[in-house]
Enzyme design. Structure first.
Site, PDB file in Angstrom:
ATOM      1  N   HIS A 133       0.821  -1.212   0.000  1.00  0.00           N
ATOM      2  CA  HIS A 133       0.000   0.000   0.000  1.00  0.00           C
ATOM      3  C   HIS A 133       0.865   1.277   0.000  1.00  0.00           C
ATOM      4  O   HIS A 133       2.031   1.211  -0.340  1.00  0.00           O
ATOM      5  CB  HIS A 133      -0.991  -0.042   1.160  1.00  0.00           C
ATOM      6  CG  HIS A 133      -1.741  -1.328   1.223  1.00  0.00           C
ATOM      7  ND1 HIS A 133      -2.765  -1.645   0.367  1.00  0.00           N
ATOM      8  CD2 HIS A 133      -1.568  -2.429   2.026  1.00  0.00           C
ATOM      9  CE1 HIS A 133      -3.221  -2.859   0.636  1.00  0.00           C
ATOM     10  NE2 HIS A 133      -2.500  -3.367   1.631  1.00  0.00           N
ATOM     11  N   GLU A 165      -2.429   0.406   7.784  1.00  0.00           N
ATOM     12  CA  GLU A 165      -1.556  -0.673   7.315  1.00  0.00           C
ATOM     13  C   GLU A 165      -0.359  -0.128   6.553  1.00  0.00           C
ATOM     14  O   GLU A 165       0.769  -0.619   6.697  1.00  0.00           O
ATOM     15  CB  GLU A 165      -2.350  -1.639   6.430  1.00  0.00           C
ATOM     16  CG  GLU A 165      -1.524  -2.824   5.951  1.00  0.00           C
ATOM     17  CD  GLU A 165      -2.271  -3.711   4.977  1.00  0.00           C
ATOM     18  OE1 GLU A 165      -1.697  -4.740   4.559  1.00  0.00           O
ATOM     19  OE2 GLU A 165      -3.423  -3.379   4.612  1.00  0.00           O
ATOM     20  N   HIS A 181       2.570  -7.195   4.426  1.00  0.00           N
ATOM     21  CA  HIS A 181       1.205  -6.727   4.659  1.00  0.00           C
ATOM     22  C   HIS A 181       0.761  -7.053   6.079  1.00  0.00           C
ATOM     23  O   HIS A 181       1.400  -7.833   6.790  1.00  0.00           O
ATOM     24  CB  HIS A 181       0.236  -7.380   3.672  1.00  0.00           C
ATOM     25  CG  HIS A 181       0.392  -6.897   2.269  1.00  0.00           C
ATOM     26  ND1 HIS A 181      -0.421  -5.932   1.718  1.00  0.00           N
ATOM     27  CD2 HIS A 181       1.293  -7.235   1.310  1.00  0.00           C
ATOM     28  CE1 HIS A 181      -0.038  -5.698   0.469  1.00  0.00           C
ATOM     29  NE2 HIS A 181       0.998  -6.479   0.203  1.00  0.00           N
ATOM     30  N   GLU A 191       1.396 -11.847   5.574  1.00  0.00           N
ATOM     31  CA  GLU A 191       0.465 -11.072   6.405  1.00  0.00           C
ATOM     32  C   GLU A 191       0.915 -11.236   7.851  1.00  0.00           C
ATOM     33  O   GLU A 191       0.802 -12.315   8.433  1.00  0.00           O
ATOM     34  CB  GLU A 191      -0.968 -11.584   6.228  1.00  0.00           C
ATOM     35  CG  GLU A 191      -1.516 -11.464   4.818  1.00  0.00           C
ATOM     36  CD  GLU A 191      -2.107 -10.096   4.505  1.00  0.00           C
ATOM     37  OE1 GLU A 191      -1.954  -9.179   5.349  1.00  0.00           O
ATOM     38  OE2 GLU A 191      -2.730  -9.951   3.438  1.00  0.00           O
TER      39      GLU A 191
END
Length: 453
Positions: A287, A302, A355, A417
Site C-alpha cells: 500500500h 496498514e 502486509h 500477512e
C-alpha cells in the site's frame, strides 16, 4: 407628543420581551449528553473537519451554538469543538456539571500523579485516538504527569505539552509504588546475541545512534542493567547498549535443556549473513499514498506499519551485505505492475511483499504467508517458519494466494500477512518495537535459511 412617547414605550416593551424570550430559549438548552462511545469532536461543523478529540457516552457538555445538523460545545481548557446532533441528546436546563458517574470515573486521576513510559518508543497524540495528530514522541523510562484517563487512553503532560497515550504502555502510580527501579550491576554476566543483525546503540533507546551490529551467537560482557537495556563492553573498548529482549544471559542458558543448548550452539555457529551476501532482495511495503490498506480497530494504518517493518528488514539485510531495494521508501502510491517490475529490473533473487491483515471477526489473529507458483513455495515455507519461531504468533500456515504481486512475478516471490489489525489486542502488539524487530529478524532468518539450502 404623548402619542410619540407611548409609541416609544411600546417598542421598548416589545424589544425587552423578545430579548427575554431569546435568553430563556438559550438557557433552556444549555447542555448536551453524549449518546455513543468514542464520539468525534471536530474542528468545524462537518465531516470534512479534523478530529480534535473523542468523548465517552454519558458526558455532559455546554452548548455554545448550533449550525445546521451540528452543535458547538465547550470542552475543558477553554477549547471548543463541534459534534453531530444525531449523536447527542439536548438537555433542557441541565448544567454540564451534572456529569454521569461513568464520565467522572474516567476523570478521577490526581493531576499530581506521574507515570513511567514502558514502551521503547511511543507517540503521544492530540486526542485519545490513533487517528489524532502526533504531538511528540516519548521513550522508555520517561516520567510524565497524568491528567486524566479515558478507557484505554491516559492524558498526560510532558515538556509543556499535553497529549494522550495508550494505558498499556505506561506504568500507573499504583503500579509504580510496588516496583523498585530496575538498576543492577551484573557480576561477570556474559550476554549472547539471539538474532543476526542486532543493533548495538549509543544510548538505551531504540532511536539512538547505532554503533555496530552483532550476529547470533556473539557474546559480550554486561556492565550494567537498567530498564530493559544492558550496557555492554565492546571489543574496541567503547560501551554500548543492547535491549534485553534480543539477548540471553548465562543464567538463562544454564537452565535450558541439553537439546536446546545443542540447537543454540548449532544456530550460533551458522552465521546466516554469509548466505545473504550479494543476494538481490526486493522488499515491497504494501500500500502507500492514497491506498492506506486496512485500518485497525484503533486507527492503525496498514501502509504505515508495512513501511516500518520493511525499514527494519532493510537495515538487517544491508548489514549482512545483501543488495536490497525497497519498492517505496516513503508514503507514496505505487500501482501493482510497478512493484512487480522492480523485481524484474533488479533481477531479484527474492521478492517479499509485506502486509497486515483484517477481517470482520475481531477474534481472528495470527500470521499467514502466501505463494502462487509451486516454485515459490519453498521460500514461503522458510520465511514463514522463521517468523513464527521469532514472533511466537498464532500460526495460520503457508498457503496458495492469488495476489497480483506474486502471480505476475517471475521471481521467487511471497506475500506475508504479519498479523490482524482487526484484532484490538494484536493491533497493539504488532505496533511495538519488540514485535517489529522480531518480525524483521524472522524474515531475515528465513531468507538466510532458504539461500543456505
Amino acid at each position: 407628543m404623548l402619542k410619540k412617547k407611548l409609541t416609544f414605550l411600546i417598542c421598548i416593551t416589545l424589544c425587552l420581551t423578545w430579548l427575554g424570550t431569546t435568553s430563556t430559549t438559550h438557557a433552556a438548552s444549555t447542555a448536551i449528553t453524549v449518546t455513543t462511545d468514542y464520539l468525534n469532536v471536530r474542528k468545524g461543523p462537518g465531516l470534512d473537519y479534523g478530529v480534535l478529540t473523542t468523548l465517552n457516552k454519558g458526558g455532559v457538555y455546554l452548548v455554545l451554538k448550533e449550525e445546521g445538523e451540528w452543535t458547538q460545545i465547550q470542552l475543558k481548557n477553554n477549547e471548543t469543538g463541534w459534534v453531530a446532533n444525531y449523536l447527542v441528546n439536548k438537555n433542557e436546563g441541565e448544567s454540564p456539571s451534572q456529569t454521569s458517574s461513568a464520565e467522572r470515573q474516567n476523570q478521577e486521576i490526581n493531576s499530581s500523579d506521574t507515570g513511567r513510559v514502558t514502551a521503547n518508543s511511543l507517540n503521544f497524540r492530540a486526542a485519545p485516538s490513533l487517528n489524532a495528530d502526533i504531538v511528540g514522541k516519548l521513550y522508555q523510562g520517561t516520567h510524565v504527569n497524568i491528567l486524566s484517563q479515558r478507557d484505554d487512553w491516559v492524558e498526560i503532560q510532558y515538556g509543556g505539552q499535553t497529549g494522550w497515550i495508550s494505558v498499556e504502555y505506561i506504568q500507573l502510580p499504583e503500579e509504580e509504588n510496588h516496583i523498585e527501579t530496575n538498576v543492577q550491576t551484573p557480576e561477570d554476566t556474559t550476554l549472547t546475541i539471539l538474532h543476526n543483525g542486532t543493533n548495538i546503540r549509543k544510548t538505551p533507546n531504540t532511536q539512538s545512534t547505532i554503533l555496530q551490529r552483532a550476529n547470533k551467537g556473539e557474546t559480550f560482557r554486561a556492565i550494567r542493567f537498567e530498564n530493559d537495556w544492558y550496557e555492554i563492553q565492546l571489543p574496541d573498548g567503547q560501551t554500548g547498549y543492547v535491549a534485553n529482549w534480543v539477548v540471553s544471559d548465562q543464567s538463562e542458558q544454564m537452565t535450558q535443556s541439553t537439546s536446546s543448548e545443542e540447537n543454540n550452539s548449532e544456530a550460533s555457529n551458522n552465521d546466516l549473513s554469509q548466505y545473504l551476501k550479494n543476494k538481490k532482495i526486493v522488499i515491497d511495503p504494501g500500500h502507500g499514498g492514497k491506498d492506506g490498506g486496512t485500518t485497525g480497530t484503533r486507527g492503525t494504518l496498514e501502509k504505515e506499519l508495512t513501511l516500518e517493518t520493511a525499514r527494519h528488514l532493510f537495515d538487517k539485510l544491508r548489514a549482512a551485505g545483501a543488495d536490497v531495494t525497497l519498492t517505496r521508501q516513503r508514503d507514496k502510491y505505487l500501482n501493482l505492475p510497478y512493484r512487480v517490475n522492480v523485481a524484474n529490473e533488479q533481477n531479484a533473487d527474492a521478492f517479499i511483499s509485506i502486509h497486515y491483515d483484517s477481517t470482520k471477526d475481531r477474534s481472528v489473529r495470527g500470521l499467514t504467508t502466501y505463494f502462487y507458483y509451486p516454485w515459490q513455495k519453498e521460500l514461503a515455507v522458510n520465511i514463514h517458519s522463521a517468523v513464527i519461531d521469532e514472533t511466537k504468533m498464532n500460526d495460520r500456515g503457508t498457503r496458495f494466494g492469488d495476489y497480483y504481486v506474486i502471480r505476475e512475478n517471475n521471481k521467487k516471490a511471497v506475500l506475508i500477512e504479519l498479523g490482524y489489525l482487526s484484532n484490538p489486542t494484536e493491533e497493539l502488539h504488532v505496533q511495538s518495537n519488540q514485535y517489529q524487530e522480531s518480525a524483521a529478524t524472522g524474515i531475515y532468518e528465513g531468507l538466510g535459511r532458504y539461500f543456505k539450502e
